[in-house]
Scaffold this active site. Structure first.
Site, mmCIF file in Angstrom:
data_model
loop_
_atom_site.group_PDB
_atom_site.id
_atom_site.type_symbol
_atom_site.label_atom_id
_atom_site.label_comp_id
_atom_site.label_asym_id
_atom_site.label_seq_id
_atom_site.Cartn_x
_atom_site.Cartn_y
_atom_site.Cartn_z
ATOM 1 N N ASN A 7 0.977 -1.212 0.077
ATOM 2 C CA ASN A 7 -0.039 -0.101 0.071
ATOM 3 C C ASN A 7 1.027 1.011 0.158
ATOM 4 O OD1 ASN A 7 -1.518 2.432 0.936
ATOM 5 N ND2 ASN A 7 -3.278 1.238 1.548
ATOM 6 N N GLU A 34 -3.788 1.910 -3.012
ATOM 7 C CA GLU A 34 -4.113 3.346 -2.597
ATOM 8 C C GLU A 34 -3.063 4.100 -3.493
ATOM 9 O OE1 GLU A 34 -5.083 5.579 1.628
ATOM 10 O OE2 GLU A 34 -3.783 3.762 1.766
ATOM 11 N N ASP A 147 -4.035 -4.820 0.494
ATOM 12 C CA ASP A 147 -4.476 -4.449 1.701
ATOM 13 C C ASP A 147 -5.969 -4.921 1.794
ATOM 14 O OD1 ASP A 147 -5.237 -3.033 3.794
ATOM 15 O OD2 ASP A 147 -4.484 -1.011 3.093
ATOM 16 N N ASN A 149 -7.549 -4.622 4.794
ATOM 17 C CA ASN A 149 -8.139 -3.953 6.052
ATOM 18 C C ASN A 149 -9.058 -4.671 6.933
ATOM 19 O OD1 ASN A 149 -7.573 -1.065 6.017
ATOM 20 N ND2 ASN A 149 -8.632 -0.997 3.981
ATOM 21 N N ASP A 218 -2.111 -6.427 5.538
ATOM 22 C CA ASP A 218 -1.607 -6.774 4.289
ATOM 23 C C ASP A 218 -1.364 -8.230 4.276
ATOM 24 O OD1 ASP A 218 -1.380 -3.693 3.231
ATOM 25 O OD2 ASP A 218 -0.587 -3.902 5.152
ATOM 26 N N ASP A 247 2.336 4.365 5.382
ATOM 27 C CA ASP A 247 2.425 3.638 7.110
ATOM 28 C C ASP A 247 2.224 2.257 6.765
ATOM 29 O OD1 ASP A 247 -0.181 4.125 5.352
ATOM 30 O OD2 ASP A 247 -1.024 5.053 7.043
ATOM 31 N N HIS A 248 2.524 1.747 5.612
ATOM 32 C CA HIS A 248 2.410 0.088 5.511
ATOM 33 C C HIS A 248 3.896 0.056 4.868
ATOM 34 C CE1 HIS A 248 -1.883 -0.648 4.913
ATOM 35 N NE2 HIS A 248 -1.939 0.509 4.699
#
Length: 267
Positions: A7, A34, A147, A149, A218, A247-248
């Site tokens: 991501n 993203e 991802d 989520n 992920d 942030d991943h």
């Protein structure tokens, strides 16, 4: 063969970080999520110059997914989920790459919950699970990477206390992921490390990266015929520690090559 999911959290602002990672780690196949870029804004030339063919499904400001292939051009199978053609979000792309069928997904976050965003997350999940079942029945070697989520269990998060109301941990989200695995998919990272706490995401708040307060959201799922070929899996945590990082961190697997297929670098 090394297959990764990442991501990127904004491909235009993090293209240099992406290119650095591609050069250093040299994955054969990459699923990106993203993108936060329209189709026209996708940095195709820079990625091509790095030695990768690409397919993408963009969207202005939000979402967006892409599949990259080292030394090859992915062959598009579909954009979007079947039966969900009215979905305005760019969250799924699928392609044939290096003898595999690769599904790249960015599952809805679902916050705040309860509410319409969480309802959309669950609806999307059910559509995805139905498509995944069809892919499994097709007999093709399939990888579903992205991802999701979803934090599958409490062992996939540093501490549940601050996240109890989050859509990533809700029983409905976890149940949907469990139903997906029950079809016969292998969660590669968990298969490789059944007892370890491994994270792929650290948010930007409260020094979570510095204190290793992460989540595993992920995932790379392997079809039944690919699961025995799993050789290695991991997370490129160094990417998360770079300046202006996503942030991943990239999550990856290494599969044993089929006889007779050359590596992309040898083709």
């Amino acid at each position: 063969m090394k297959i990764a999911t990442f991501n990127i959290n904004g491909i235009r602002s993090r293209i240099d970080a992406l290119l650095t990672w591609l050069e250093r780690e040299a994955p054969d196949i990459v699923c990106l999520q993203e993108l936060k870029a329209t189709d026209a804004q996708f940095p195709a030339a820079a990625i091509e110059n790095a030695g990768y063919g690409a397919l993408w499904h963009g969207q202005a400001s939000w979402n967006g997914v892409a599949i990259l292939a080292k030394g090859s051009q992915p062959i598009l199978s579909r954009r979007g989920l079947p039966g969900f053609e009215n979905d305005t979000h760019s969250r799924y792309i699928e392609a044939a790459v290096h003898g595999l069928l690769i599904g790249c997904l960015y599952l809805p976050n679902g916050n705040p919950q309860p509410g319409p965003k969480f309802d959309y997350k669950l609806e999307w999940f059910e559509r995805f699970n139905a498509h995944a079942a069809a892919l499994l029945k097709s007999g093709h070697p399939v990888v579903l990477a992205g991802d999701y989520n979803v934090v599958p269990t409490d062992e996939d998060i540093y501490n549940t206390r601050s996240w109890l109301k989050d859509a990533l941990l809700q029983p409905e989200s976890r149940a949907a992921y469990a139903r997906l695995l029950a079809q016969g998919w292998t969660d590669a990272l968990r298969k490789k490390y059944p007892e370890e706490r491994i994270y792929t995401f650290w948010d930007y708040f409260r020094q979570h990266w510095q204190t290793n307060s992460g989540l595993r959201i992920d995932h790379i799922l392997l079809s039944k015929d690919l699961a025995p070929k799993l050789q290695d899996a991991g997370v490129d945590k160094w990417v998360r520690g770079e300046p202006h990082a996503s942030d991943h961190a990239p999550t990856w697997v290494v599969l044993k090559e089929s006889r007779g297929r050359k590596k992309a670098s040898e083709a």
